[in-house]
Design a protein around this motif. Sequence first.
Motif, PDB file in Angstrom:
ATOM      1  N   CYS A   6       0.844  -1.195   0.000  1.00 62.21           N
ATOM      2  CA  CYS A   6       0.000   0.000   0.000  1.00 62.21           C
ATOM      3  C   CYS A   6       0.881   1.247   0.000  1.00 62.21           C
ATOM      4  CB  CYS A   6      -0.917   0.004   1.214  1.00 62.21           C
ATOM      5  SG  CYS A   6      -2.045  -1.421   1.240  1.00 62.21           S
ATOM      6  N   PHE A   7       0.714   2.061  -1.028  1.00 56.93           N
ATOM      7  CA  PHE A   7       1.554   3.240  -1.194  1.00 56.93           C
ATOM      8  C   PHE A   7       0.913   4.503  -0.628  1.00 56.93           C
ATOM      9  CE2 PHE A   7       2.805   0.139  -4.320  1.00 56.93           C
ATOM     10  CZ  PHE A   7       4.197   0.198  -4.299  1.00 56.93           C
ATOM     11  N   ASN A   8      -0.233   4.332   0.007  1.00 58.60           N
ATOM     12  CA  ASN A   8      -0.932   5.460   0.628  1.00 58.60           C
ATOM     13  C   ASN A   8      -1.908   4.896   1.657  1.00 58.60           C
ATOM     14  OD1 ASN A   8      -3.350   4.739  -1.055  1.00 58.60           O
ATOM     15  ND2 ASN A   8      -1.996   5.485  -2.686  1.00 58.60           N
ATOM     16  N   LYS A   9      -2.367   5.773   2.528  1.00 59.45           N
ATOM     17  CA  LYS A   9      -3.258   5.382   3.615  1.00 59.45           C
ATOM     18  C   LYS A   9      -4.585   4.837   3.071  1.00 59.45           C
ATOM     19  CE  LYS A   9      -5.066   7.415   7.892  1.00 59.45           C
ATOM     20  NZ  LYS A   9      -6.424   7.828   7.470  1.00 59.45           N
ATOM     21  N   GLU A  10      -5.094   5.439   2.010  1.00 64.66           N
ATOM     22  CA  GLU A  10      -6.364   5.002   1.415  1.00 64.66           C
ATOM     23  C   GLU A  10      -6.295   3.531   1.010  1.00 64.66           C
ATOM     24  OE1 GLU A  10      -9.348   6.134  -2.323  1.00 64.66           O
ATOM     25  OE2 GLU A  10      -7.492   7.257  -2.011  1.00 64.66           O
ATOM     26  N   SER A  11      -5.203   3.150   0.368  1.00 64.07           N
ATOM     27  CA  SER A  11      -5.037   1.754  -0.063  1.00 64.07           C
ATOM     28  C   SER A  11      -5.000   0.809   1.129  1.00 64.07           C
ATOM     29  CB  SER A  11      -3.751   1.596  -0.874  1.00 64.07           C
ATOM     30  OG  SER A  11      -3.833   2.269  -2.104  1.00 64.07           O
ATOM     31  N   THR A  34       9.059   3.853  -0.784  1.00 61.33           N
ATOM     32  CA  THR A  34      10.034   4.440   0.134  1.00 61.33           C
ATOM     33  C   THR A  34       9.396   4.502   1.521  1.00 61.33           C
ATOM     34  OG1 THR A  34       9.267   6.692  -0.339  1.00 61.33           O
ATOM     35  CG2 THR A  34      11.108   5.865  -1.675  1.00 61.33           C
ATOM     36  N   THR A  35      10.155   4.953   2.493  1.00 63.02           N
ATOM     37  CA  THR A  35       9.639   5.074   3.862  1.00 63.02           C
ATOM     38  C   THR A  35       8.423   6.003   3.895  1.00 63.02           C
ATOM     39  OG1 THR A  35      11.901   4.828   4.691  1.00 63.02           O
ATOM     40  CG2 THR A  35      10.249   5.644   6.239  1.00 63.02           C
ATOM     41  N   PRO A  36       7.317   5.546   4.481  1.00 64.12           N
ATOM     42  CA  PRO A  36       6.115   6.389   4.523  1.00 64.12           C
ATOM     43  C   PRO A  36       6.209   7.469   5.593  1.00 64.12           C
ATOM     44  CG  PRO A  36       5.711   4.347   5.693  1.00 64.12           C
ATOM     45  CD  PRO A  36       7.097   4.226   5.109  1.00 64.12           C
ATOM     46  N   ASP A  37       5.205   8.319   5.605  1.00 63.69           N
ATOM     47  CA  ASP A  37       5.120   9.378   6.611  1.00 63.69           C
ATOM     48  C   ASP A  37       4.734   8.782   7.962  1.00 63.69           C
ATOM     49  OD1 ASP A  37       4.817  12.442   7.115  1.00 63.69           O
ATOM     50  OD2 ASP A  37       2.982  11.554   7.934  1.00 63.69           O
ATOM     51  N   LEU A  38       5.446   9.184   8.993  1.00 61.51           N
ATOM     52  CA  LEU A  38       5.226   8.626  10.324  1.00 61.51           C
ATOM     53  C   LEU A  38       3.822   8.935  10.843  1.00 61.51           C
ATOM     54  CD1 LEU A  38       6.431   7.105  12.757  1.00 61.51           C
ATOM     55  CD2 LEU A  38       7.310   9.314  13.588  1.00 61.51           C
ATOM     56  N   GLU A  39       3.349  10.148  10.618  1.00 58.55           N
ATOM     57  CA  GLU A  39       2.014  10.517  11.095  1.00 58.55           C
ATOM     58  C   GLU A  39       0.927   9.734  10.363  1.00 58.55           C
ATOM     59  OE1 GLU A  39       1.333  12.297  13.794  1.00 58.55           O
ATOM     60  OE2 GLU A  39       3.521  12.335  14.028  1.00 58.55           O
ATOM     61  N   ASP A  40       1.138   9.497   9.074  1.00 56.95           N
ATOM     62  CA  ASP A  40       0.187   8.664   8.325  1.00 56.95           C
ATOM     63  C   ASP A  40       0.101   7.267   8.938  1.00 56.95           C
ATOM     64  OD1 ASP A  40      -0.480  10.631   6.531  1.00 56.95           O
ATOM     65  OD2 ASP A  40       0.767   9.864   4.886  1.00 56.95           O
ATOM     66  N   PHE A  41       1.257   6.736   9.313  1.00 62.55           N
ATOM     67  CA  PHE A  41       1.282   5.408   9.926  1.00 62.55           C
ATOM     68  C   PHE A  41       0.550   5.406  11.271  1.00 62.55           C
ATOM     69  CE2 PHE A  41       3.271   2.583  13.045  1.00 62.55           C
ATOM     70  CZ  PHE A  41       2.971   1.356  12.469  1.00 62.55           C
ATOM     71  N   LYS A  42       0.820   6.404  12.081  1.00 61.53           N
ATOM     72  CA  LYS A  42       0.172   6.480  13.399  1.00 61.53           C
ATOM     73  C   LYS A  42      -1.343   6.549  13.256  1.00 61.53           C
ATOM     74  CE  LYS A  42       3.995   8.750  15.873  1.00 61.53           C
ATOM     75  NZ  LYS A  42       4.438  10.007  16.522  1.00 61.53           N
ATOM     76  N   ASN A  43      -1.811   7.332  12.304  1.00 55.94           N
ATOM     77  CA  ASN A  43      -3.251   7.437  12.075  1.00 55.94           C
ATOM     78  C   ASN A  43      -3.825   6.131  11.553  1.00 55.94           C
ATOM     79  OD1 ASN A  43      -3.398  10.144  12.890  1.00 55.94           O
ATOM     80  ND2 ASN A  43      -2.911  10.909  10.840  1.00 55.94           N
TER      81      ASN A  43
END
Length: 218
Positions: A6-11, A34-43
């Motif tokens: 998944c290359f984005n939170k929506e996916s 690549t490494t995702p955004d940390l805040e996106d991961f937390k959410n």
Amino acid sequence: MLEIACFNKESAVIAAKAGADRIEFCADFHLGGTTPDLEDFKNLKKEIDVPIYVMIRPRGGDFFYSDEGFSLMKHQLQNFYNAGADGFVFGILDQNDEVNEEQCKELVQFAKGKPCTFHRAFDRTKNLEKSLEKLINCGFSTVLTSGGKSNVEEGKEMLQKLVGISAGRIDILCGGGLRSSNLVEIKNFTHAKSFHSSAILEGEVADFHEITRLKSCF
């Protein structure tokens, strides 16, 4: 086991709803992840309860990292570890495109027991059988591979061989051009038990129905 890249939170939310067993979370589809955004991961962790393996890859391009780049990978891994990542995905090669055992082993140890997957940088190495033994020695739990070819259909003979060689010591995660249209063929030919797909049919977002079709192949 079906893992969805998944290359984005929506996916990732779609994949969880569609029944994915695990998510590889990353960014930058056009760079191969690549490494995702940390805040996106937390959410994301607040929204879904499917295991999430985070890609640790600070840039696109090759998989040889300077001391500075390697330090950044350790910093990123630590941040995602603290945020509750279930596992990690990375791959480090030397200047000859062989597994950098020293750096890989150090990063696996840095993960403090959380499972680590070596990604498709593996397919760049010259001898996949020797490279597989190196990954086992480094402590990886999984290797993502298309059998050294551009996709799983072209690499299915090598995938079958790697499954046999692994003998349960490391999980062979078949990925690269994997779709619901060919999963059964690859599964029956290779005898692998783990499969990886982006399930993207257009754009950069996973397709819900493709994931459910993939799941129905098991």
